[in-house]
Design a protein around this motif. Structure first.
Motif, PDB file in Angstrom:
ATOM      1  N   LYS A   1       4.060  10.143  -7.211  1.00  0.00           N
ATOM      2  CA  LYS A   1       5.131  10.434  -8.157  1.00  0.00           C
ATOM      3  C   LYS A   1       4.548  10.648  -9.551  1.00  0.00           C
ATOM      4  CE  LYS A   1       9.581   8.745  -9.804  1.00  0.00           C
ATOM      5  NZ  LYS A   1      10.560   7.678  -9.749  1.00  0.00           N
ATOM      6  N   LEU A   2       3.584   9.810  -9.938  1.00  0.00           N
ATOM      7  CA  LEU A   2       2.949   9.961 -11.247  1.00  0.00           C
ATOM      8  C   LEU A   2       2.222  11.300 -11.351  1.00  0.00           C
ATOM      9  CD1 LEU A   2       1.427   6.471 -12.133  1.00  0.00           C
ATOM     10  CD2 LEU A   2       3.296   7.666 -13.268  1.00  0.00           C
ATOM     11  N   ARG A   3       1.478  11.640 -10.281  1.00  0.00           N
ATOM     12  CA  ARG A   3       0.761  12.928 -10.305  1.00  0.00           C
ATOM     13  C   ARG A   3       1.738  14.080 -10.408  1.00  0.00           C
ATOM     14  NH1 ARG A   3      -2.182  12.764  -5.206  1.00  0.00           N
ATOM     15  NH2 ARG A   3      -2.111  10.529  -5.073  1.00  0.00           N
ATOM     16  N   LYS A   4       2.831  13.988  -9.710  1.00  0.00           N
ATOM     17  CA  LYS A   4       3.839  15.060  -9.727  1.00  0.00           C
ATOM     18  C   LYS A   4       4.430  15.196 -11.133  1.00  0.00           C
ATOM     19  CE  LYS A   4       7.838  16.684  -7.158  1.00  0.00           C
ATOM     20  NZ  LYS A   4       8.809  16.378  -6.112  1.00  0.00           N
ATOM     21  N   GLU A   5       4.734  14.075 -11.788  1.00  0.00           N
ATOM     22  CA  GLU A   5       5.290  14.119 -13.127  1.00  0.00           C
ATOM     23  C   GLU A   5       4.292  14.656 -14.144  1.00  0.00           C
ATOM     24  OE1 GLU A   5       6.827  10.259 -14.094  1.00  0.00           O
ATOM     25  OE2 GLU A   5       8.413  10.390 -12.594  1.00  0.00           O
ATOM     26  N   LYS A   6       3.019  14.320 -13.995  1.00  0.00           N
ATOM     27  CA  LYS A   6       1.993  14.818 -14.917  1.00  0.00           C
ATOM     28  C   LYS A   6       1.809  16.321 -14.770  1.00  0.00           C
ATOM     29  CE  LYS A   6      -0.603  10.582 -15.500  1.00  0.00           C
ATOM     30  NZ  LYS A   6      -1.861   9.907 -15.277  1.00  0.00           N
ATOM     31  N   LEU A   7       1.952  16.808 -13.548  1.00  0.00           N
ATOM     32  CA  LEU A   7       1.796  18.252 -13.331  1.00  0.00           C
ATOM     33  C   LEU A   7       2.951  19.040 -13.932  1.00  0.00           C
ATOM     34  CD1 LEU A   7       0.524  18.335  -9.658  1.00  0.00           C
ATOM     35  CD2 LEU A   7      -0.817  18.760 -11.716  1.00  0.00           C
ATOM     36  N   CYS A   8       4.125  18.434 -14.066  1.00  0.00           N
ATOM     37  CA  CYS A   8       5.286  19.113 -14.609  1.00  0.00           C
ATOM     38  C   CYS A   8       5.177  19.294 -16.117  1.00  0.00           C
ATOM     39  CB  CYS A   8       6.571  18.364 -14.292  1.00  0.00           C
ATOM     40  SG  CYS A   8       6.961  18.371 -12.521  1.00  0.00           S
ATOM     41  N   PHE A   9       4.419  18.462 -16.807  1.00  0.00           N
ATOM     42  CA  PHE A   9       4.325  18.552 -18.270  1.00  0.00           C
ATOM     43  C   PHE A   9       3.362  19.591 -18.714  1.00  0.00           C
ATOM     44  CE2 PHE A   9       6.000  14.190 -17.850  1.00  0.00           C
ATOM     45  CZ  PHE A   9       7.172  14.398 -18.535  1.00  0.00           C
TER      46      PHE A   9
ATOM     47  N   GLN B   1       0.836  -1.207   0.000  1.00  0.00           N
ATOM     48  CA  GLN B   1       0.000   0.000   0.000  1.00  0.00           C
ATOM     49  C   GLN B   1       0.869   1.255   0.000  1.00  0.00           C
ATOM     50  OE1 GLN B   1      -3.193   0.330  -0.447  1.00  0.00           O
ATOM     51  NE2 GLN B   1      -3.496  -1.872  -0.554  1.00  0.00           N
ATOM     52  N   ALA B   2       1.923   1.261   0.795  1.00  0.00           N
ATOM     53  CA  ALA B   2       2.804   2.433   0.862  1.00  0.00           C
ATOM     54  C   ALA B   2       3.480   2.664  -0.480  1.00  0.00           C
ATOM     55  CB  ALA B   2       3.848   2.245   1.957  1.00  0.00           C
ATOM     56  N   ARG B   3       3.939   1.606  -1.121  1.00  0.00           N
ATOM     57  CA  ARG B   3       4.567   1.746  -2.435  1.00  0.00           C
ATOM     58  C   ARG B   3       3.574   2.279  -3.458  1.00  0.00           C
ATOM     59  NH1 ARG B   3       7.982  -3.874  -2.706  1.00  0.00           N
ATOM     60  NH2 ARG B   3       9.680  -3.216  -1.346  1.00  0.00           N
ATOM     61  N   SER B   4       2.363   1.771  -3.383  1.00  0.00           N
ATOM     62  CA  SER B   4       1.320   2.214  -4.317  1.00  0.00           C
ATOM     63  C   SER B   4       1.033   3.709  -4.147  1.00  0.00           C
ATOM     64  CB  SER B   4       0.052   1.397  -4.094  1.00  0.00           C
ATOM     65  OG  SER B   4      -0.986   1.886  -4.887  1.00  0.00           O
ATOM     66  N   ILE B   5       0.954   4.158  -2.902  1.00  0.00           N
ATOM     67  CA  ILE B   5       0.686   5.570  -2.621  1.00  0.00           C
ATOM     68  C   ILE B   5       1.844   6.428  -3.116  1.00  0.00           C
ATOM     69  CG2 ILE B   5       0.445   7.262  -0.752  1.00  0.00           C
ATOM     70  CD1 ILE B   5      -1.114   5.035   0.769  1.00  0.00           C
ATOM     71  N   LEU B   6       3.065   6.017  -2.822  1.00  0.00           N
ATOM     72  CA  LEU B   6       4.235   6.783  -3.267  1.00  0.00           C
ATOM     73  C   LEU B   6       4.316   6.828  -4.793  1.00  0.00           C
ATOM     74  CD1 LEU B   6       6.921   5.554  -0.718  1.00  0.00           C
ATOM     75  CD2 LEU B   6       5.825   7.793  -0.797  1.00  0.00           C
ATOM     76  N   PHE B   7       4.017   5.697  -5.450  1.00  0.00           N
ATOM     77  CA  PHE B   7       4.071   5.648  -6.903  1.00  0.00           C
ATOM     78  C   PHE B   7       3.013   6.560  -7.516  1.00  0.00           C
ATOM     79  CE2 PHE B   7       3.026   3.613 -11.010  1.00  0.00           C
ATOM     80  CZ  PHE B   7       4.268   3.740 -11.608  1.00  0.00           C
ATOM     81  N   SER B   8       1.790   6.555  -6.955  1.00  0.00           N
ATOM     82  CA  SER B   8       0.732   7.403  -7.506  1.00  0.00           C
ATOM     83  C   SER B   8       1.048   8.887  -7.285  1.00  0.00           C
ATOM     84  CB  SER B   8      -0.623   7.045  -6.911  1.00  0.00           C
ATOM     85  OG  SER B   8      -0.637   7.297  -5.533  1.00  0.00           O
TER      86      SER B   8
END
Length: 95
Positions: free
Chosen positions: A87-95, A78-85
């Motif tokens: 990270k994905l949101r952060k990367e999408k916001l940068c584009f 669960q912790a990995r899933s939360i951290l991964f999601s």
């Protein structure tokens, strides 16, 4: 607990170290053999010789239920899933 040697009991409930042993045996009997008559005897022997705490109040002894152990693997996933999601949101916001 009730054995004696040369007329003296092996475990004296008036001695603190012996009383601890009696309490451990009483606890083991209470957990593993609650219907055994010795369980009640050992409990009374221990509680009857335990020194009273100045803050103690006569009454029933509270009983706590055991809780289930948590699944550490589930928590890690669960912790990995939360951290991964995140990270994905952060990367999408940068584009």
């Amino acid at each position: 607990i009730n054995k004696s040697f040369a007329g003296k009991p092996l475990f004296n409930p008036a001695e603190k170290s012996d009383l601890r042993i009696i309490g451990a045996v009483a606890n083991a009997f209470n957990e593993r053999r609650p219907e055994d008559p010795r369980s009640g005897y050992l409990r009374r022997l221990y509680l009857g010789n335990r020194p009273k705490s100045p803050q103690s109040v006569d009454g029933e002894v509270p009983v706590a239920n055991e809780v289930r152990a948590f699944d550490i693997n589930y928590l890690i996933i669960q912790a990995r899933s939360i951290l991964f999601s995140k990270k994905l949101r952060k990367e999408k916001l940068c584009f």
